[in-house]
Design a protein around this motif. Structure first.
Motif, PDB file in Angstrom:
ATOM      1  N   HIS A  21       0.818  -1.222   0.000  1.00 50.66           N
ATOM      2  CA  HIS A  21       0.000   0.000   0.000  1.00 50.66           C
ATOM      3  C   HIS A  21       0.847   1.266   0.000  1.00 50.66           C
ATOM      4  O   HIS A  21       1.632   1.497   0.911  1.00 50.66           O
ATOM      5  CB  HIS A  21      -0.912  -0.009   1.232  1.00 50.66           C
ATOM      6  N   HIS A  23       0.762   5.647  -1.567  1.00 52.68           N
ATOM      7  CA  HIS A  23       0.130   6.738  -2.338  1.00 52.68           C
ATOM      8  C   HIS A  23       1.223   7.575  -2.999  1.00 52.68           C
ATOM      9  O   HIS A  23       1.084   8.791  -3.143  1.00 52.68           O
ATOM     10  CB  HIS A  23      -0.696   7.636  -1.413  1.00 52.68           C
ATOM     11  N   LYS A 200      -9.638  -0.949  -3.735  1.00 50.53           N
ATOM     12  CA  LYS A 200      -9.313  -0.268  -2.481  1.00 50.53           C
ATOM     13  C   LYS A 200     -10.513   0.550  -2.041  1.00 50.53           C
ATOM     14  O   LYS A 200     -11.057   1.325  -2.815  1.00 50.53           O
ATOM     15  CB  LYS A 200      -8.095   0.651  -2.681  1.00 50.53           C
ATOM     16  N   ASP A 345       2.153   2.884   3.102  1.00 51.33           N
ATOM     17  CA  ASP A 345       1.050   3.845   3.175  1.00 51.33           C
ATOM     18  C   ASP A 345       1.534   5.293   3.253  1.00 51.33           C
ATOM     19  O   ASP A 345       1.039   6.073   4.073  1.00 51.33           O
ATOM     20  CB  ASP A 345       0.141   3.517   4.373  1.00 51.33           C
TER      21      ASP A 345
HETATM   22 ZN    ZN Z   1      -3.560   4.761   2.579  1.00 51.54          ZN
END
Ligand code: ZN
Length: 398
Positions: A21, A23, A200, A345
């Protein structure tokens, strides 16, 4: 640190990883990038201490954040990446900032931290700003497809917490509900063909996770209502219906659903709220992101009861390092060895490396303790490292 922990630290360091995970931001963000950019795009910024470019503001920012686990691991990452040993202060701020800016003049630098320093072999990327993108780096990023906007198809004016809606992202969004569900299914199939390996869902930032079985008639009734008369219950019924259908599509397409659990809007976002959905969709794989922190016991309960539950430690080691240690102990004791994965993350390479340092620390401490207490052998500990860092996510997603 004793010999067992040292052996584990050495084993874990440089171990190949599938990061479940991220971004990670697009290339252009790294064009003018300095210490302020790193901090602003990190979780440290979530502590809501203002950061201006004055000396006093920097002193205050560091004083307030210094012992927070987001900051602690980010600072360790910066110290290692940019070769300094002393703590970050308002006095050495500009010097460090200059080093960061200089390093990023090489436009490949931000990706090389991920591939070389972190040893990520694959990173599952959640680009909520453009669902399903690989940021133009298919060799390292495999996309997950963000489904949040689909919960807001009941009105062209509705938006998710990232400001997205299907009407904003896609053309020809049908108004009729059956056609809309069909539209979502076609998009999911298309995204899978384009390389997405999971779905997601971060709806916990908008509403609770208490999804219930809703009839088609009830969902139609909600969506047909005059928007001015549409109640919270109507919107919930509509969203429940959409998600239940998506869970079926996920099972059919063999795409695990990565669900944000725990933090978020906080009311009703603990993983146990998903119990009915998990039970009602045994062929859908539910990945419980962040182990539902701070309600981690929910995940421990669900893991023992349902085979389609996959706890994911993403975010947790930097969210609270000690909570991650407690959780890992219980996950090893509670489930089968093929369930747990981890992801950083984060938005930047600097914070991703910090998150990895935190995760490595958690692994070494927990497994070291378990070896010292004769719960497992050192070879078992290494096998657990292989599973969590690489084999489990490989089997689940690829
Ligand atoms: Zn996240």
């Amino acid at each position: 640190m004793n010999n067992i922990q040292r052996e584990l630290v050495d084993y874990i360091k440089g171990h190949p990883i599938i990061n479940t995970h991220s971004h990670h931001l697009q290339d252009h963000i790294y064009k003018a990038f300095n210490l302020d950019s790193v901090l602003r795009q990190s979780y440290v910024n979530w502590n809501q201490v203002p950061l201006e470019s004055t000396y006093e503001s920097r002193v205050n920012f560091l004083e307030k954040n210094r012992y927070n686990s987001y900051f602690v691991w980010l600072e360790k990452s910066l110290q290692e990446l940019y070769h300094f040993k002393e703590p970050l202060t308002a006095d050495n701020w500009n010097e460090l900032s200059g080093r960061i800016e200089e390093a990023h003049r090489d436009e490949d630098y931000h990706v090389s931290i991920l591939t070389e320093k972190c040893q990520y072999k694959k990173i599952i990327l959640d680009t909520y700003w453009e669902p399903g993108s690989n940021n133009g780096h298919p060799h390292i990023f495999t996309p997950t497809f963000r489904i949040d906007p689909f919960f807001f198809g009941y009105s062209p004016d509705a938006r998710d917490h990232d400001g997205n809606s299907p009407f904003k992202l896609y053309d020809n969004v049908p108004e009729d509900l059956d056609e809309y569900i069909d539209f979502i299914e076609k998009l999911i199939i298309l995204k899978k063909e384009e390389g997405c390996i999971a779905l997601k869902c971060a709806i916990a930032y908008d509403r609770g996770l208490d999804f219930e079985q809703v009839s088609r008639d009830r969902a139609y009734q909600a969506v047909r209502k005059d928007p001015a008369r549409r109640s919270k219950e109507d919107i919930k019924a509509y969203q429940d219906y959409v998600f239940i259908n998506i869970c079926k599509m996920a099972a059919q397409q063999k795409l695990p659903i990565q669900c944000h659990t725990g933090m978020g809007q906080l009311i009703g976002t603990n993983a146990m709220a998903l119990k009915n959905l998990i039970e009602g969709n045994p062929d859908t794989k539910f990945v419980l992101f962040h182990c539902s922190y701070p309600w981690m016991d929910d995940v421990n309960g669900l893991l023992r009861a349902y085979d389609n539950v996959y706890p994911d430690l993403s975010w947790l080691p930097i969210l609270s390092t000690s909570a991650a240690m407690r959780m890992l102990h219980e996950l090893i004791e509670g489930g089968t060895s093929d369930k747990v994965s981890w992801g950083c993350d984060t938005w930047t390479s600097e914070e991703s490396y910090g998150a990895l340092l935190a995760f490595r620390f958690v692994l070494a401490m927990v497994l070291g303790e378990k070896v010292m207490n004769s719960y497992i052998t050192i070879d078992d500990a290494k096998a657990i490292v292989d599973n969590i860092m690489y084999k489990n996510p490989l089997k689940l997603y690829y």
